[in-house]
Design an enzyme around this catalytic site. Structure first.
Site, PDB file in Angstrom:
ATOM      1  N   GLN A 111       3.087   9.948   1.328  1.00 20.54           N
ATOM      2  CA  GLN A 111       4.367   9.229   1.374  1.00 20.54           C
ATOM      3  C   GLN A 111       5.283   9.579   0.201  1.00 20.54           C
ATOM      4  O   GLN A 111       6.478   9.306   0.261  1.00 20.54           O
ATOM      5  CB  GLN A 111       4.137   7.706   1.397  1.00 20.54           C
ATOM      6  CG  GLN A 111       3.494   7.226   2.678  1.00 20.54           C
ATOM      7  CD  GLN A 111       3.355   5.722   2.661  1.00 20.54           C
ATOM      8  OE1 GLN A 111       2.358   5.194   2.201  1.00 20.54           O
ATOM      9  NE2 GLN A 111       4.375   5.016   3.124  1.00 20.54           N
ATOM     10  N   GLY A 166       0.822  -1.195   0.000  1.00 14.44           N
ATOM     11  CA  GLY A 166       0.000   0.000   0.000  1.00 14.44           C
ATOM     12  C   GLY A 166       0.858   1.248   0.000  1.00 14.44           C
ATOM     13  O   GLY A 166       2.038   1.200   0.387  1.00 14.44           O
ATOM     14  N   HIS A 207      -2.398   7.316   7.108  1.00 11.89           N
ATOM     15  CA  HIS A 207      -1.388   8.194   6.492  1.00 11.89           C
ATOM     16  C   HIS A 207      -1.992   9.525   6.041  1.00 11.89           C
ATOM     17  O   HIS A 207      -1.329  10.558   6.080  1.00 11.89           O
ATOM     18  CB  HIS A 207      -0.763   7.523   5.267  1.00 11.89           C
ATOM     19  CG  HIS A 207       0.406   6.638   5.555  1.00 11.89           C
ATOM     20  ND1 HIS A 207       1.579   7.107   6.122  1.00 11.89           N
ATOM     21  CD2 HIS A 207       0.616   5.321   5.313  1.00 11.89           C
ATOM     22  CE1 HIS A 207       2.442   6.096   6.233  1.00 11.89           C
ATOM     23  NE2 HIS A 207       1.885   5.004   5.763  1.00 11.89           N
ATOM     24  N   HIS A 224      -4.300   1.343   7.658  1.00 11.93           N
ATOM     25  CA  HIS A 224      -2.935   1.883   7.673  1.00 11.93           C
ATOM     26  C   HIS A 224      -2.792   3.028   6.670  1.00 11.93           C
ATOM     27  O   HIS A 224      -2.248   4.093   7.006  1.00 11.93           O
ATOM     28  CB  HIS A 224      -1.955   0.740   7.366  1.00 11.93           C
ATOM     29  CG  HIS A 224      -0.522   1.113   7.306  1.00 11.93           C
ATOM     30  ND1 HIS A 224       0.430   0.586   8.161  1.00 11.93           N
ATOM     31  CD2 HIS A 224       0.162   1.959   6.478  1.00 11.93           C
ATOM     32  CE1 HIS A 224       1.612   1.104   7.868  1.00 11.93           C
ATOM     33  NE2 HIS A 224       1.487   1.932   6.839  1.00 11.93           N
ATOM     34  N   GLU A 225      -3.304   2.826   5.458  1.00  9.97           N
ATOM     35  CA  GLU A 225      -3.144   3.860   4.425  1.00  9.97           C
ATOM     36  C   GLU A 225      -4.022   5.074   4.719  1.00  9.97           C
ATOM     37  O   GLU A 225      -3.600   6.212   4.506  1.00  9.97           O
ATOM     38  CB  GLU A 225      -3.447   3.296   3.035  1.00  9.97           C
ATOM     39  CG  GLU A 225      -2.554   2.138   2.596  1.00  9.97           C
ATOM     40  CD  GLU A 225      -1.071   2.358   2.804  1.00  9.97           C
ATOM     41  OE1 GLU A 225      -0.600   3.510   2.720  1.00  9.97           O
ATOM     42  OE2 GLU A 225      -0.369   1.373   3.089  1.00  9.97           O
ATOM     43  N   CYS A 283       6.064  -0.296   7.248  1.00 10.67           N
ATOM     44  CA  CYS A 283       5.660   0.830   6.412  1.00 10.67           C
ATOM     45  C   CYS A 283       6.830   1.217   5.522  1.00 10.67           C
ATOM     46  O   CYS A 283       7.962   1.275   5.998  1.00 10.67           O
ATOM     47  CB  CYS A 283       5.261   1.998   7.308  1.00 10.67           C
ATOM     48  SG  CYS A 283       4.781   3.472   6.408  1.00 10.67           S
ATOM     49  N   LEU A 284       6.547   1.498   4.258  1.00 15.64           N
ATOM     50  CA  LEU A 284       7.624   1.909   3.344  1.00 15.64           C
ATOM     51  C   LEU A 284       8.301   3.195   3.821  1.00 15.64           C
ATOM     52  O   LEU A 284       9.460   3.436   3.492  1.00 15.64           O
ATOM     53  CB  LEU A 284       7.074   2.103   1.928  1.00 15.64           C
ATOM     54  CG  LEU A 284       6.556   0.836   1.233  1.00 15.64           C
ATOM     55  CD1 LEU A 284       5.918   1.196  -0.098  1.00 15.64           C
ATOM     56  CD2 LEU A 284       7.667  -0.183   1.040  1.00 15.64           C
TER      57      LEU A 284
HETATM   58 NI    NI Z   1       2.721   3.111   5.659  1.00 16.18          NI
END
Ligand code: NI
Length: 147
Positions: free
Chosen positions: A51, A46, A134, A130-131, A88-89
């Site tokens: 991000q 995701g 963000h 989660h997304e 998380c990226l």
């Molecule tokens: Ni994330």
């Protein structure tokens, strides 16, 4: 399509609140395509627009069943709970257990501007939560449960 730089760690943009998309124009479509490219390139499940440094309310997700793209997503129903390890990226060095609903129903727009409703359980429920977090400047490390 292009791969964009993923903002990481203490980058302040990760803590800002994204703005709703008012008009789905070519730039927004390009952004969604770039987000998908960037997510796959980084082997993520995701990605949210903040991000990659864009404060627009857009997320892309693929937990293994094809890409889901949501503009202006919001959770309209949730049930139960599940606790699992997340990463998380944007936080490449961190993992931790987070409690999430076991089921969520999310409403948003697709790239044609049509309303879509996505129901998710298990990993998809986690990824949706989660997304969407963000988009509100919330990171999973804010919610880690000590074992
Ligand atoms: Ni994330």
């Amino acid at each position: 399509m292009a791969i964009r730089n993923i903002r990481i760690d203490d980058d302040p943009i990760l803590r800002k609140v994204a703005r709703p998309v008012e008009k789905i124009n070519d730039r927004v479509i390009q952004l969604i395509d770039d987000m998908i490219d960037t997510m796959y390139h980084a082997n993520g499940v995701g990605l949210a627009a903040p991000q990659i440094g864009i404060l627009k309310s857009i997320v892309v997700i693929d937990v293994g069943y094809g890409v889901i793209e949501l503009i202006n997503p919001e959770i309209i129903e949730q049930k139960g709970s599940q606790t699992d390890i997340e990463g998380c990226l944007s936080l490449p060095e961190r993992t931790g257990n987070v409690e999430r609903p076991s089921y969520v129903k999310v409403k948003g727009l697709n790239r044609e501007g049509k309303e879509v409703v996505i129901e998710g359980e298990e990993l998809l429920a986690v990824a949706l939560c989660h997304e969407i977090d963000h988009l509100n400047g919330v990171l999973f490390i804010d919610k880690i449960i000590e074992e």
